[in-house]
Design a protein around this motif. Structure first.
Motif, PDB file in Angstrom:
ATOM      1  N   LEU A 187      46.509  46.545 -56.281  1.00  0.00           N
ATOM      2  CA  LEU A 187      46.999  45.825 -55.113  1.00  0.00           C
ATOM      3  C   LEU A 187      46.200  44.534 -54.952  1.00  0.00           C
ATOM      4  CD1 LEU A 187      47.189  48.876 -52.672  1.00  0.00           C
ATOM      5  CD2 LEU A 187      49.151  47.700 -53.691  1.00  0.00           C
TER       6      LEU A 187
ATOM      7  N   SER B 286      52.827  44.138 -50.495  1.00  0.00           N
ATOM      8  CA  SER B 286      52.483  45.005 -51.625  1.00  0.00           C
ATOM      9  C   SER B 286      52.438  46.483 -51.243  1.00  0.00           C
ATOM     10  CB  SER B 286      51.127  44.599 -52.206  1.00  0.00           C
ATOM     11  OG  SER B 286      50.047  45.002 -51.359  1.00  0.00           O
ATOM     12  N   LEU B 287      52.406  46.777 -49.958  1.00  0.00           N
ATOM     13  CA  LEU B 287      52.242  48.164 -49.530  1.00  0.00           C
ATOM     14  C   LEU B 287      53.469  49.022 -49.822  1.00  0.00           C
ATOM     15  CD1 LEU B 287      50.295  47.645 -46.179  1.00  0.00           C
ATOM     16  CD2 LEU B 287      49.406  48.256 -48.433  1.00  0.00           C
TER      17      LEU B 287
ATOM     18  N   LEU C 100      52.721  50.802 -52.925  1.00  0.00           N
ATOM     19  CA  LEU C 100      51.786  51.897 -52.660  1.00  0.00           C
ATOM     20  C   LEU C 100      52.534  53.107 -52.116  1.00  0.00           C
ATOM     21  CD1 LEU C 100      48.932  53.140 -52.183  1.00  0.00           C
ATOM     22  CD2 LEU C 100      48.997  52.046 -49.929  1.00  0.00           C
TER      23      LEU C 100
ATOM     24  N   SER D   6      43.943  43.510 -57.940  1.00  0.00           N
ATOM     25  CA  SER D   6      44.815  42.817 -58.883  1.00  0.00           C
ATOM     26  C   SER D   6      44.124  41.668 -59.598  1.00  0.00           C
ATOM     27  CB  SER D   6      46.059  42.278 -58.153  1.00  0.00           C
ATOM     28  OG  SER D   6      46.831  43.338 -57.633  1.00  0.00           O
TER      29      SER D   6
ATOM     30  N   VAL E  45      44.304  50.783 -46.893  1.00  0.00           N
ATOM     31  CA  VAL E  45      44.984  51.581 -47.912  1.00  0.00           C
ATOM     32  C   VAL E  45      44.418  52.997 -47.949  1.00  0.00           C
ATOM     33  CG1 VAL E  45      45.344  51.809 -50.395  1.00  0.00           C
ATOM     34  CG2 VAL E  45      45.658  49.598 -49.287  1.00  0.00           C
TER      35      VAL E  45
END
Length: 304
Positions: A74, A86-87, A90, A116, A148
């Protein structure tokens, strides 16, 4: 055996993000040889390759395997908009991890987080100290890791963080800073630590209290030195086959495994040998290497 299990990874068969779009083999052609070689777990590989939901659960049960973990990178240092977007990836991966956990609740997978990185870091495997994060960058990374981690713990799993070549958590110094600023456990990767300028035995002794996941891989320093000198980038590390079978590189496997076993480590041990397949590879090479790698660990983890 003190370990949760001994796993291997799709990347040992050339199945990972770098080779996405290739004609990947069916999971059974990887799971079967790994089970026969004495492994009892596998890493996720590209999300969906092993299947999802009932398909994934049945596939793991059919082969007597558990899911050990899986790569989730991420953009932890990105701005809020990019990070938030980006979640979704996930959450998609977490659905797979939860399904695998339901298949074997006694051996839970660890979502394996990584940064990343950046173009500058990817061009400079080995640290690239001129592109280290400043204090604001570290604060952003730590805050996003906490977000996260909370998301992962909310579904009943525990995260781990992979110090990975060409990211902002690569060198021993950066690992120290990461551990100081977060409460997430560390995936110690012997090969990537060598790339980052560290020593795996010293790394184990230095961070063992925070290590909750192991990636055991061997690496050739001479290949790495060429890549760094040429500034050829991380892709060249894989393509030039810097990662080799256990015992064929510069990892002091005996000293490393002796230290891990002496301390009674109780998590997953994942054997990895990152490869980019070539048409010139002999048939069955990957499966043969992974049988040999499991045999190399017999002294510390006997085969059944």
């Amino acid at each position: 055996m003190t370990f949760t299990g001994i796993a291997n990874a799709p990347v040992s068969f050339g199945i990972f993000e770098l080779t996405a779009g290739a004609d990947f083999p069916e999971p059974e052609t990887v799971l079967g040889p790994l089970r026969d070689a004495g492994y009892d777990g596998i890493d996720l590989g590209p999300p969906g390759w092993l299947g999802r939901g009932d398909v994934l659960r049945q596939r793991l049960r059919d082969h007597g395997m558990a899911l050990a973990g899986g790569w989730v990178d991420l953009p932890f240092t990105a701005d809020e908009a990019e990070f938030a977007s980006s979640l979704a990836a996930l959450d998609d991966a977490l659905e797979i991890f939860v399904a695998a956990a339901e298949a074997d609740p006694s051996r839970l997978p660890l979502p394996t987080l990584a940064d990343s990185g950046s173009d500058a870091r990817r061009a400079n495997p080995g640290g690239g100290r001129h592109v280290m994060l400043d204090d604001a960058g570290w604060a952003r990374l730590a805050s996003n890791v906490a977000r996260v981690a909370a998301r992962i713990r909310a579904v009943g799993l525990e995260p781990t963080f992979h110090h990975h070549a060409c990211t902002h958590v690569e060198t021993p110094e950066e690992i120290d800073i990461f551990l100081d600023r977060t409460d997430v456990g560390l995936t110690l990767d012997s090969g990537h630590l060598i790339i980052g300028g560290g020593d795996p035995v010293e790394g184990w002794r230095r961070w063992s209290e925070r290590i909750n996941h192991l990636h055991v891989k061997d690496v050739r320093k001479d290949v790495l030195a060429d890549v760094v000198r040429e500034r050829a980038g991380m892709r060249a590390v894989w393509e030039r086959q810097a990662f080799v079978a256990l015992g064929a590189g510069d990892l002091d496997l005996v000293a490393f495994m002796d230290a891990v076993v002496a301390d009674g480590f109780g998590g997953w041990l994942v054997v990895e040998q990152d490869v980019v397949p070539s048409p010139s590879d002999p048939p069955g090479r990957a499966a043969g290497d992974q049988r040999a790698n499991r045999e190399m660990l017999r002294s510390w983890v006997p085969l059944d």
